[in-house]
Design a protein around this motif. Structure first.
Motif, PDB file in Angstrom:
ATOM      1  N   GLN A 221       0.906  -1.320   0.077  1.00  0.00           N
ATOM      2  CA  GLN A 221      -0.051   0.008  -0.094  1.00  0.00           C
ATOM      3  C   GLN A 221       0.844   1.187  -0.090  1.00  0.00           C
ATOM      4  O   GLN A 221       0.522   2.385  -0.688  1.00  0.00           O
ATOM      5  N   GLU A 222       1.887   1.338   0.754  1.00  0.00           N
ATOM      6  CA  GLU A 222       2.919   2.377   0.847  1.00  0.00           C
ATOM      7  C   GLU A 222       3.583   2.478  -0.518  1.00  0.00           C
ATOM      8  O   GLU A 222       3.767   3.666  -1.008  1.00  0.00           O
ATOM      9  N   LYS A 223       3.704   1.472  -1.044  1.00  0.00           N
ATOM     10  CA  LYS A 223       4.492   1.497  -2.318  1.00  0.00           C
ATOM     11  C   LYS A 223       3.665   1.982  -3.441  1.00  0.00           C
ATOM     12  O   LYS A 223       4.054   2.907  -4.308  1.00  0.00           O
ATOM     13  N   ALA A 224       2.211   1.642  -3.379  1.00  0.00           N
ATOM     14  CA  ALA A 224       1.339   2.220  -4.345  1.00  0.00           C
ATOM     15  C   ALA A 224       1.045   3.764  -4.107  1.00  0.00           C
ATOM     16  O   ALA A 224       0.861   4.450  -4.948  1.00  0.00           O
ATOM     17  N   ALA A 225       0.904   4.149  -2.883  1.00  0.00           N
ATOM     18  CA  ALA A 225       0.764   5.523  -2.264  1.00  0.00           C
ATOM     19  C   ALA A 225       1.953   6.694  -3.031  1.00  0.00           C
ATOM     20  O   ALA A 225       1.382   7.603  -3.423  1.00  0.00           O
ATOM     21  N   ALA A 226       2.898   5.982  -3.225  1.00  0.00           N
ATOM     22  CA  ALA A 226       4.139   6.681  -3.789  1.00  0.00           C
ATOM     23  C   ALA A 226       4.336   6.667  -5.382  1.00  0.00           C
ATOM     24  O   ALA A 226       5.066   7.214  -5.886  1.00  0.00           O
ATOM     25  N   ASN A 227       3.317   5.998  -5.862  1.00  0.00           N
ATOM     26  CA  ASN A 227       3.232   5.844  -7.317  1.00  0.00           C
ATOM     27  C   ASN A 227       2.069   6.768  -8.149  1.00  0.00           C
ATOM     28  O   ASN A 227       0.977   6.474  -8.174  1.00  0.00           O
ATOM     29  N   TYR A 228       2.540   7.676  -8.797  1.00  0.00           N
ATOM     30  CA  TYR A 228       1.883   8.768  -9.336  1.00  0.00           C
ATOM     31  C   TYR A 228       0.987   8.116 -10.494  1.00  0.00           C
ATOM     32  O   TYR A 228      -0.319   8.220 -10.875  1.00  0.00           O
ATOM     33  N   ALA A 229       1.429   7.309 -11.270  1.00  0.00           N
ATOM     34  CA  ALA A 229       1.118   6.714 -12.689  1.00  0.00           C
ATOM     35  C   ALA A 229       0.144   5.661 -12.097  1.00  0.00           C
ATOM     36  O   ALA A 229      -1.125   5.491 -12.893  1.00  0.00           O
ATOM     37  N   LEU A 230       0.117   5.017 -11.104  1.00  0.00           N
ATOM     38  CA  LEU A 230      -0.709   4.004 -10.612  1.00  0.00           C
ATOM     39  C   LEU A 230      -2.020   4.959 -10.275  1.00  0.00           C
ATOM     40  O   LEU A 230      -3.281   4.433 -10.429  1.00  0.00           O
ATOM     41  N   GLY A 231      -1.967   6.091  -9.681  1.00  0.00           N
ATOM     42  CA  GLY A 231      -3.388   6.960  -9.404  1.00  0.00           C
ATOM     43  C   GLY A 231      -4.119   7.201 -10.483  1.00  0.00           C
ATOM     44  O   GLY A 231      -5.322   7.163 -10.490  1.00  0.00           O
ATOM     45  N   VAL A 232      -3.447   7.673 -11.775  1.00  0.00           N
ATOM     46  CA  VAL A 232      -3.794   7.578 -12.949  1.00  0.00           C
ATOM     47  C   VAL A 232      -4.587   6.239 -13.495  1.00  0.00           C
ATOM     48  O   VAL A 232      -5.758   6.379 -13.965  1.00  0.00           O
ATOM     49  N   ALA A 233      -3.741   5.386 -13.452  1.00  0.00           N
ATOM     50  CA  ALA A 233      -4.288   3.978 -13.930  1.00  0.00           C
ATOM     51  C   ALA A 233      -5.457   3.409 -13.377  1.00  0.00           C
ATOM     52  O   ALA A 233      -6.344   2.911 -13.892  1.00  0.00           O
ATOM     53  N   ASP A 234      -5.619   3.713 -11.856  1.00  0.00           N
ATOM     54  CA  ASP A 234      -6.477   3.247 -11.273  1.00  0.00           C
ATOM     55  C   ASP A 234      -8.255   3.870 -11.634  1.00  0.00           C
ATOM     56  O   ASP A 234      -9.101   3.450 -11.487  1.00  0.00           O
ATOM     57  N   LEU A 235      -7.808   5.066 -11.960  1.00  0.00           N
ATOM     58  CA  LEU A 235      -9.206   5.819 -12.483  1.00  0.00           C
ATOM     59  C   LEU A 235      -9.690   5.403 -13.939  1.00  0.00           C
ATOM     60  O   LEU A 235     -10.662   5.375 -14.142  1.00  0.00           O
ATOM     61  N   GLN A 236      -8.551   5.233 -14.599  1.00  0.00           N
ATOM     62  CA  GLN A 236      -8.805   4.700 -16.147  1.00  0.00           C
ATOM     63  C   GLN A 236      -9.402   3.255 -15.898  1.00  0.00           C
ATOM     64  O   GLN A 236     -10.003   3.101 -16.757  1.00  0.00           O
ATOM     65  N   ALA A 237      -8.904   2.519 -15.061  1.00  0.00           N
ATOM     66  CA  ALA A 237      -9.566   1.133 -14.944  1.00  0.00           C
ATOM     67  C   ALA A 237     -10.893   1.050 -14.655  1.00  0.00           C
ATOM     68  O   ALA A 237     -11.650   0.185 -15.001  1.00  0.00           O
ATOM     69  N   ILE A 238     -11.597   2.197 -13.999  1.00  0.00           N
ATOM     70  CA  ILE A 238     -12.867   2.224 -13.621  1.00  0.00           C
ATOM     71  C   ILE A 238     -13.758   3.154 -14.722  1.00  0.00           C
ATOM     72  O   ILE A 238     -14.709   3.590 -14.700  1.00  0.00           O
ATOM     73  N   ARG A 239     -12.869   3.497 -15.739  1.00  0.00           N
ATOM     74  CA  ARG A 239     -13.458   4.435 -16.765  1.00  0.00           C
ATOM     75  C   ARG A 239     -14.065   5.841 -16.329  1.00  0.00           C
ATOM     76  O   ARG A 239     -15.149   6.209 -16.581  1.00  0.00           O
TER      77      ARG A 239
END
Length: 304
Positions: A109-127
């Protein structure tokens, strides 16, 4: 290298709690309680912004969009809990996202919190699109994952609300609504910011209650969207129908049985004398708002 505390730590220290480690237990707790009480006043000062949050979120839901509440760490857990409390039946239009996911290990979770691109991808994943609304939770306003989510929401033209402890931040510049209660310094510096978290929780409680009211899940001060998932909830349904209509237990059970245990329909039937089909149609025509359906039923009853 200096061995003095850095400036940000010094600024966060509370001037009135420097001797808290010397107090008797009850005095210590009284001081903490006093500071917690002040949080409600800080939240109250933000009511105009919170009202905008509730109005925009309910408008988004009512026109078929989604409200997506996002956060990392404790803020992410708060987002997921708010969604679960609002809709135990998994409302498809209200979504909670946490950096890394609720089931991930803490380090992931801490690694994910530090990942800018993942924040974009998580929103893209739910369209996530312009018809949706993003509610971002971040005490500091600096979490990279949250930044990614904010940037994506901003890029598609969606409405953005930011709940933060810092009003003047780069994240705030992307938000249409900024709610930043001035809760002051924490009782204990470096102790996970409980006052800021408490303010965040109070705002989320108001958002959940406000959405429940504005989306027709509440009639009077009764929550009328309960599902008959088990014996406990069936009993709650009976009690709600009795409270809303002043009928007896047998009448409440009969009304619920006649409409497949739909609480709103049972109350509307009991208060108007409409049958199941007509009551359901009237609720559907009025976005499941029992209050409005009752008002609409009056002319029909007068004609009957």
């Amino acid at each position: 290298m200096s061995n003095k505390p850095n400036g940000s730590v010094m600024e966060r220290r509370h001037t009135e709690t420097a001797d808290i480690d010397r107090l008797a237990t009850q005095d210590m707790l009284a001081l903490i309680n006093r500071e917690d009480l002040a949080v409600a006043n800080a939240t109250g000062a933000c009511l105009p912004e919170i009202a905008r949050l509730v109005d925009n979120a309910s408008a988004t839901l009512n026109r078929g969009g989604r409200v997506v509440i996002v956060g990392a760490g404790a803020s992410g857990r708060a987002a997921l809990q708010m969604v679960a409390d609002f809709a135990p039946d998994a409302h498809p239009q209200l979504i909670g996202l946490m950096a890394g996911g609720a089931e991930a290990k803490r380090q992931d979770q801490e690694k994910a919190a530090a990942n800018y691109a993942l924040g974009v991808a998580d929103l893209q994943a739910i369209r996530f699109g312009h018809q949706d609304m993003l509610v971002a939770l971040s005490v500091s306003g600096k979490t990279p994952w949250m930044w990614g989510a904010l940037r994506h929401a901003w890029s598609v033209g969606a409405c953005i609300a930011l709940l933060s402890h810092v009003r003047e931040s780069e994240a705030a510049q992307m938000a249409d609504i900024v709610i930043a209660p001035e809760t002051g310094a924490e009782v204990i510096a470096g102790f996970n910011e409980p006052k800021a978290r408490l303010a965040q929780q109070q705002i989320l409680n108001m958002l959940a209650s406000g959405l429940a009211i504005r989306t027709g899940r509440v009639y009077s001060n009764l929550r009328v969207d309960l599902k008959p998932d088990n014996t406990h909830w069936i009993e709650r349904q009976i009690a709600l129908v009795m409270a809303a209509t002043q009928c007896n237990r047998e009448q409440a059970k009969s009304a619920l049985a006649a409409c497949n245990n739909d609480c709103r329909t049972a109350i509307l039937m009991q208060l108007t004398g409409l049958n199941n089909a007509k009551a359901r149609d009237l609720l559907a025509e009025n976005h499941q708002s029992l209050r409005i359906a009752l008002q609409e039923a009056k002319p029909h009853l007068a004609e009957a």
